[in-house]
Design a protein around this motif. Structure first.
Motif, mmCIF file in Angstrom:
data_model
loop_
_atom_site.group_PDB
_atom_site.id
_atom_site.type_symbol
_atom_site.label_atom_id
_atom_site.label_comp_id
_atom_site.label_asym_id
_atom_site.label_seq_id
_atom_site.Cartn_x
_atom_site.Cartn_y
_atom_site.Cartn_z
ATOM 1 N N GLU A 173 -4.908 7.882 -3.079
ATOM 2 C CA GLU A 173 -3.811 7.345 -3.896
ATOM 3 C C GLU A 173 -4.311 6.924 -5.279
ATOM 4 O O GLU A 173 -3.584 7.041 -6.270
ATOM 5 N N THR A 210 3.197 2.031 -6.667
ATOM 6 C CA THR A 210 2.398 3.250 -6.460
ATOM 7 C C THR A 210 3.155 4.338 -5.688
ATOM 8 O O THR A 210 3.202 5.498 -6.128
ATOM 9 N N ARG A 216 4.481 8.025 -7.108
ATOM 10 C CA ARG A 216 4.018 9.274 -6.493
ATOM 11 C C ARG A 216 5.202 10.096 -5.974
ATOM 12 O O ARG A 216 5.252 11.319 -6.124
ATOM 13 N N ALA A 271 6.942 9.114 -0.052
ATOM 14 C CA ALA A 271 5.504 8.982 -0.324
ATOM 15 C C ALA A 271 4.939 7.752 0.382
ATOM 16 O O ALA A 271 3.840 7.312 0.062
ATOM 17 N N HIS A 300 -4.651 3.975 2.592
ATOM 18 C CA HIS A 300 -3.850 3.133 1.708
ATOM 19 C C HIS A 300 -4.701 2.612 0.545
ATOM 20 O O HIS A 300 -5.676 1.894 0.775
ATOM 21 N N GLU A 315 5.157 -2.559 -2.560
ATOM 22 C CA GLU A 315 4.206 -3.212 -1.642
ATOM 23 C C GLU A 315 2.820 -3.186 -2.268
ATOM 24 O O GLU A 315 2.530 -2.346 -3.140
HETATM 25 ZN ZN LIG Z 1 0.873 4.078 -0.918
#
Ligand SMILES: [Zn+2]
Length: 256
Positions: free
Chosen positions: A172, A42, A46, A113, A167, A32
């Motif tokens: 992040e 991402t 993670r 995550a 987000h 996404e």
């Molecule tokens: Zn994320």
């Protein structure tokens, strides 16, 4: 010895299980948008990193290949989205758990995550409690959008919660600078929608991110640093370890 299933042979795995490795961590990510500066992978990057770090400090623990598709419909309207319905993800988890139990895995840790996976994790855990009562299931990352461990470090280092963000914000982005700096386009990082208003999550669930943030960013990634990213990841690993170390005699489901 490797603990990562995708790099092991079957005799390696059989030997590890015979020697007591009966826990598997299944990392759950998403595909996404993460703003104009972070890759679609991402959350998968993670989740994998956290799973491998956790396995490194929990004896007898193996890491499954990450699931790169999660429940991400709140990102509809941004290019690149690939996702699953809640029931589909829950069913995939249950299917994988059946196969893991078939070769001797006694504890499955679902490590997500991506906050949007929470409902599917709950459904999967409930189904597994019925179908495979002998399999202990623990859920990490199925609760708050940002863990308490990360919030504590941000506060100690004077990063406002609104910049840390829900987000693609400072949090992040710092973690990705620590893990995969080659995939971070810091020259495209811009302040996003910065709010720690309690109504924000409800608005996101109702309207999606597109209506709230045209870049897809919630937070301000411009102050991100690899060093702080490493501290965020270490704190999440420590908190996951603490929960799992105490889980052997605790209830089946460990919230996070
Ligand atoms: Zn994320």
């Amino acid at each position: 010895m490797s603990r990562v299933l995708e790099t092991m042979t079957w005799p390696d795995v059989a030997g590890a299980v015979a020697a007591g490795a009966t826990t598997v961590i299944l990392p759950l990510g998403a595909t996404e948008q993460h703003g104009p500066h972070l890759p679609l992978s991402t959350d998968t990057v993670r989740a994998t990193a956290l799973a491998e770090a956790l396995a490194g400090c929990l004896p007898g623990t193996l890491v499954a290949p990450a699931l790169p598709f999660g429940c991400s419909d709140e990102h509809s309207g941004f290019a690149g989205l690939i996702g699953l319905d809640h029931d589909t993800l829950a069913a995939v988890i249950v299917d994988c758990a059946r196969r893991l139990a078939g070769w001797g895995i006694a504890r499955l840790v679902l490590l997500s995550a991506h906050g949007g996976n929470a409902a599917a994790l709950d459904r999967a855990a409930a189904r597994l409690a019925d179908e495979l009562p002998a399999l202990e299931v623990a859920v990490l990352g199925g609760g708050a959008a940002v863990s308490e461990a990360v919030l504590a470090i941000a506060a100690a280092e004077s990063v406002p919660a609104s910049a840390l963000g829900l987000h693609a914000g400072e949090g992040e982005t710092s973690e990705m600078l620590a893990l995969r700096p080659d995939l971070v386009r810091m020259h495209r990082a811009v302040p996003g929608m910065c709010s720690d208003d309690e109504g924000l999550i409800a608005a996101l669930e109702r309207e999606g991110l597109r209506a709230v943030t045209p870049t897809g960013i919630l937070g301000n990634p411009t102050g991100a640093e690899a060093g702080r990213g490493r501290r965020y990841l270490a704190a999440q690993t420590a908190s996951g370890r603490q929960r799992l170390d105490g889980a052997a005699t605790a209830p089946r489901k460990v919230a996070s």
